[in-house]
Design an enzyme around this catalytic site. Structure first.
Site, short mmCIF file in Angstrom:
data_model
loop_
_atom_site.label_atom_id
_atom_site.label_comp_id
_atom_site.label_asym_id
_atom_site.label_seq_id
_atom_site.Cartn_x
_atom_site.Cartn_y
_atom_site.Cartn_z
N PRO A 119 41.06 34.27 39.19
CG PRO A 119 42.55 35.51 37.50
CD PRO A 119 41.30 35.82 37.77
CG ASN A 120 46.97 33.15 39.91
OD1 ASN A 120 46.82 32.10 39.68
ND2 ASN A 120 46.84 34.80 39.21
CE1 TYR B 272 45.42 38.12 48.60
CE2 TYR B 272 47.50 36.90 47.65
CZ TYR B 272 46.88 37.95 47.10
OH TYR B 272 46.78 38.59 46.11
CG ASN C 163 38.35 37.70 45.25
OD1 ASN C 163 38.69 38.46 44.42
ND2 ASN C 163 38.94 37.28 46.21
CB ALA D 216 44.83 39.98 38.32
CD GLU E 93 34.99 45.02 44.13
OE1 GLU E 93 33.79 45.97 43.69
OE2 GLU E 93 35.94 45.25 43.70
CG HIS F 270 38.40 42.82 46.17
ND1 HIS F 270 39.50 42.26 45.66
CD2 HIS F 270 37.84 43.31 46.08
CE1 HIS F 270 38.59 42.42 44.32
NE2 HIS F 270 37.98 43.79 44.74
NE ARG G 38 48.40 43.28 48.55
CZ ARG G 38 47.94 42.11 47.99
NH1 ARG G 38 46.88 41.47 47.63
NH2 ARG G 38 49.16 41.50 46.76
O1 CA2 Z 1 42.22 40.29 48.46
C1 CA2 Z 1 41.65 39.42 47.12
O2 CA2 Z 1 41.23 39.09 47.00
C2 CA2 Z 1 42.29 39.99 45.64
O3 CA2 Z 1 41.46 40.04 45.27
C3 CA2 Z 1 43.61 38.28 45.32
C4 CA2 Z 1 43.86 39.21 43.81
C5 CA2 Z 1 44.87 40.14 43.81
O4 CA2 Z 1 45.37 40.76 42.28
C6 CA2 Z 1 43.94 41.23 44.24
O5 CA2 Z 1 44.55 42.58 43.95
C7 CA2 Z 1 42.69 41.16 45.18
C8 CA2 Z 1 45.40 37.85 43.76
C9 CA2 Z 1 44.49 36.14 43.72
C10 CA2 Z 1 46.23 35.40 43.99
O6 CA2 Z 1 45.75 34.57 44.62
C11 CA2 Z 1 46.93 34.08 45.86
C12 CA2 Z 1 46.62 33.14 45.84
C13 CA2 Z 1 47.34 31.84 47.15
C14 CA2 Z 1 48.69 32.10 46.20
C15 CA2 Z 1 49.05 32.79 45.72
C16 CA2 Z 1 48.09 34.03 44.62
#
Ligand code: CA2
Length: 145
Positions: free
Chosen positions: A10-11, A23, A75, A78, A99, A101, A108
């Site tokens: 997600p996201n 990111y 990946n 969340a 996996e 990230h 974090r």
């Molecule tokens: O670091 C990562 O790849 C995460 O999997 C990213 C997740 C986070 O919840 C994990 O703890 C670590 C969040 C992805 C959200 O991606 C966004 C990208 C751009 C703008 C907003 C959110």
């Protein structure tokens, strides 16, 4: 042709549009295109998918059990920190699981330090940005089984 499935949770469809300091600047399409190119060079079939829905990710993992997919690069975003259901689906998949990230989750918030998916993953890459996906693909293609 050997198959690898890349799943983005997600996201991650928002990559490149918000929070580039965490990111990076690449979009999901940029990342996926890089993976398609590298896989093609080595004669692998890569399929990249993103969903904001836990059940859809699980359906794709279940389908990979049956269609000869050699490895899943995931990946879970969340869902990494919450989803026993994704862990259960991965436990039923017999191929390799890596996996990934983008961020270093260990630098974090503490709720990001625990991953259900890591209980199944054969390898975990965190904090290398989009390079992590490429490293995961390289690992899978050089040692699929
Ligand atoms: O670091 C990562 O790849 C995460 O999997 C990213 C997740 C986070 O919840 C994990 O703890 C670590 C969040 C992805 C959200 O991606 C966004 C990208 C751009 C703008 C907003 C959110």
């Amino acid at each position: 042709m050997k198959k690898v499935l890349v799943l983005h949770g997600p996201n991650l469809n928002l990559l490149g549009t918000r929070q580039p300091e965490i990111y990076g600047h690449e979009t999901l399409e940029d990342i996926n295109n890089g993976l398609y190119e590298r896989a093609a060079l080595e004669g692998w079939d890569v399929s990249c998918r993103q969903s904001n829905h836990e059940g859809e990710l699980i359906d794709w993992i279940q389908a990979a059990r049956l269609d000869g997919t050699a490895a899943i690069i995931i990946n879970p975003a969340a869902y990494t920190h919450t989803s026993v259901a994704i862990l259960d689906a991965l436990n039923a998949f017999e191929g390799r699981v890596i996996e990934v990230h983008l961020s270093n989750v260990y630098k974090r918030e503490s709720f990001r330090h625990h991953s259900y998916v890591s209980l199944r993953a054969d390898g975990v890459i965190a904090g290398l940005g989009s390079q992590g996906y490429r490293a995961a693909l390289q690992a899978v293609m050089s040692q699929p089984g």
